[in-house]
Write an enzyme that holds these catalytic residues in place. Structure first.
Site, short mmCIF file in Angstrom:
data_model
loop_
_atom_site.label_atom_id
_atom_site.label_comp_id
_atom_site.label_asym_id
_atom_site.label_seq_id
_atom_site.Cartn_x
_atom_site.Cartn_y
_atom_site.Cartn_z
N CYS A 55 -15.04 -4.96 2.25
CA CYS A 55 -14.43 -3.63 2.30
C CYS A 55 -15.50 -2.56 2.44
CB CYS A 55 -13.64 -3.39 1.02
SG CYS A 55 -12.51 -4.73 0.66
N LYS B 97 -8.12 5.80 3.28
CA LYS B 97 -8.65 4.53 2.78
C LYS B 97 -10.12 4.36 3.20
CE LYS B 97 -9.46 0.56 1.31
NZ LYS B 97 -8.87 -0.71 1.21
#
Ligand code: SAJ
Length: 417
Positions: free
Chosen positions: A271, A217
């Site tokens: 993010c 991720k």
């Protein structure tokens, strides 16, 4: 609660934000009984009334229908469940050190209600080793149960990391269509987590271990950050060399093996602008390129402010219209927004009157001070001396060059070329 496979009926989602709420609603729409747990009472009340507190296409429809059927219910108090999903923020502290306090507090909420056979899944983007930490926090709180670190496959509680990878604006679609990484602490946790995700994921569920899933991720977002940093560096080079960066990138991208992303006023959101720092923190001596990409992208808002200042110096007291305040196109989310940072820096410099055009919000954040007003497209175009394009909302792309012919235009999204 049941301990067998194919037995997950009741799920608790901890954190009802941009990821937790859509995931909870989607699972509820597939027939699971979902309890959404959030510390914010007003969020809980909003959801239980069948409404949503965030802007995301179609989310209101799914939440209303699943609350109406009773499959989705929000609460501030943790309840028993077969599976617990954690989708809480993972910000960083000063010096870009990851802050895991929300995961730790989720663990302290879940631990008292855990029962043999339960599955705990961390969905929040996390530094490598966090899933093991979560398991350790749960184990500390529940010495009467066994966990994968001590008991492996035979543990009472299974723990996995299944990172969310959906794009804001396309969340409901991508939750279903994206492949899902299933990072287990052992095969049994992979099997149980896969069983759960198969209820709503049409993409592939790909098994791996928790550490690799965590790093995967982070790698995805660091890759995107690095690519955008390259585009942002090109934009500065092109300014100096008198080349149109948008044309340059579109030409280079005609090569079959080149795919450069777009430059902008900086990289925002919680993010891409955050996650690469988790990699840097884990090995500062090795992560040189990841760090440099972050630094390049973080410096871009300052370059924008400098350029606006230079143009403003040509006027006595100019009206400057900033088009966009969100962190990217077609959303209302102002958190970690480079556009907002630029607007804030400009207001502090007292260059003149600042107009902000942001069709997705109804009021400017209270953190903005000075001579700044929320404006319509029409009013801004009528009054501005300088137009600064910061976010490429679809509605802004309709503005024609003719409407801005008398103005100084600084377009950081290439939407008015
Ligand atoms: N941006 C550019 N140029 C581009 C693309 C984006 O300047 O060519 C800027 C945007 O304007 C924005 C920032 O980057 O300020 C981030 O936007 P984004 O669309 O790249 O990504 P996010 O933060 O909305 O979502 C990302 C996604 N990750 C990847 O595409 C690898 C999403 O799939 C993740 O689930 C999400 O991060 C997350 O939650 O981690």
């Amino acid at each position: 609660m049941s301990t067998e496979l194919n037995s997950i009926k009741r799920v608790a989602m901890v954190g009802l934000g941009y990821i937790g709420l859509p995931t909870a609603a989607l699972m509820a729409s597939r027939g699971l009984e979902v309890i959404g747990v959030d510390v914010n009472q007003s969020t809980v009340d909003t959801i239980n009334a069948g409404n949503v507190h965030i802007v995301e296409p179609d989310l209101d429809i799914v939440v209303r229908s699943t609350v109406t059927t009773g499959n989705l219910r929000a609460t501030t108090v943790m309840e028993k469940a077969d599976a617990f999903l954690v989708a809480v923020p993972t910000p960083f502290k000063d010096d870009h050190v990851p802050d895991l306090k929300y995961i730790e507090s989720a663990a302290s909420m879940i631990a008292p209600v855990l029962e043999k056979g339960n599955l705990v899944i961390l969905e929040s983007t996390s530094p490598v080793g966090t899933t093991e930490k979560l398991a350790a926090w749960l184990a500390d709180a529940r010495p009467d149960l066994t966990f994968p670190l001590q008991a492996g496959e035979n543990a009472d509680i299974q723990v996995a990391h299944c990172p969310e990878r959906v794009l804001p604006g396309y969340v409901l679609q991508e939750l279903v269509s994206n492949d899902r990484i299933i990072g287990g602490m052992g095969q049994k946790s992979i099997d149980k987590a896969t069983e759960l995700y198969k209820r709503f994921v049409k993409g592939e569920c790909i098994p791996t271990n928790a550490r690799t899933a965590e790093m995967a991720k982070l790698t995805e977002n660091a890759f995107r950050d690095t690519n955008i940093a390259f585009a942002n560096e090109l934009s500065l080079l092109c300014d100096r060399l008198d080349i149109d960066v948008w044309e340059l990138i579109s030409l280079a991208n005609r090569h079959p093996r080149v795919n450069i992303l777009q430059p902008g006023p900086g990289v925002g959101g919680h993010c891409i602008a955050v996650d690469p720092w988790f990699i840097v923190d884990s090995a500062p001596d090795l992560a040189r390129m990841v760090r440099t990409a972050r630094e390049v992208n973080d410096s871009k808002p300052h370059e924008v402010v400098k350029a606006v200042e230079e143009k403003a110096a040509k006027f006595k007291s100019p009206t400057i219209a900033c088009f966009g305040a969100a962190f990217k196109a077609n959303i209302d989310d102002l958190r970690e927004s480079p556009a907002l940072q630029i607007i804030s820096d400009l207001t502090e410099k007292n260059l003149g009157r600042i107009l902000v055009v942001e069709p997705n919000i109804s009021a400017l954040p209270s953190t903005l001070s000075g001579e700044v007003e929320l404006s319509s497209v029409e009013a801004a175009l009528a009054e501005a001396d300088i137009v600064v394009g910061l976010v490429d909302h679809d509605s802004f792309k309709q503005i024609s060059a003719k409407q801005m012919s008398s103005k100084i235009v600084l377009d950081y999204r290439g939407m008015w070329r």
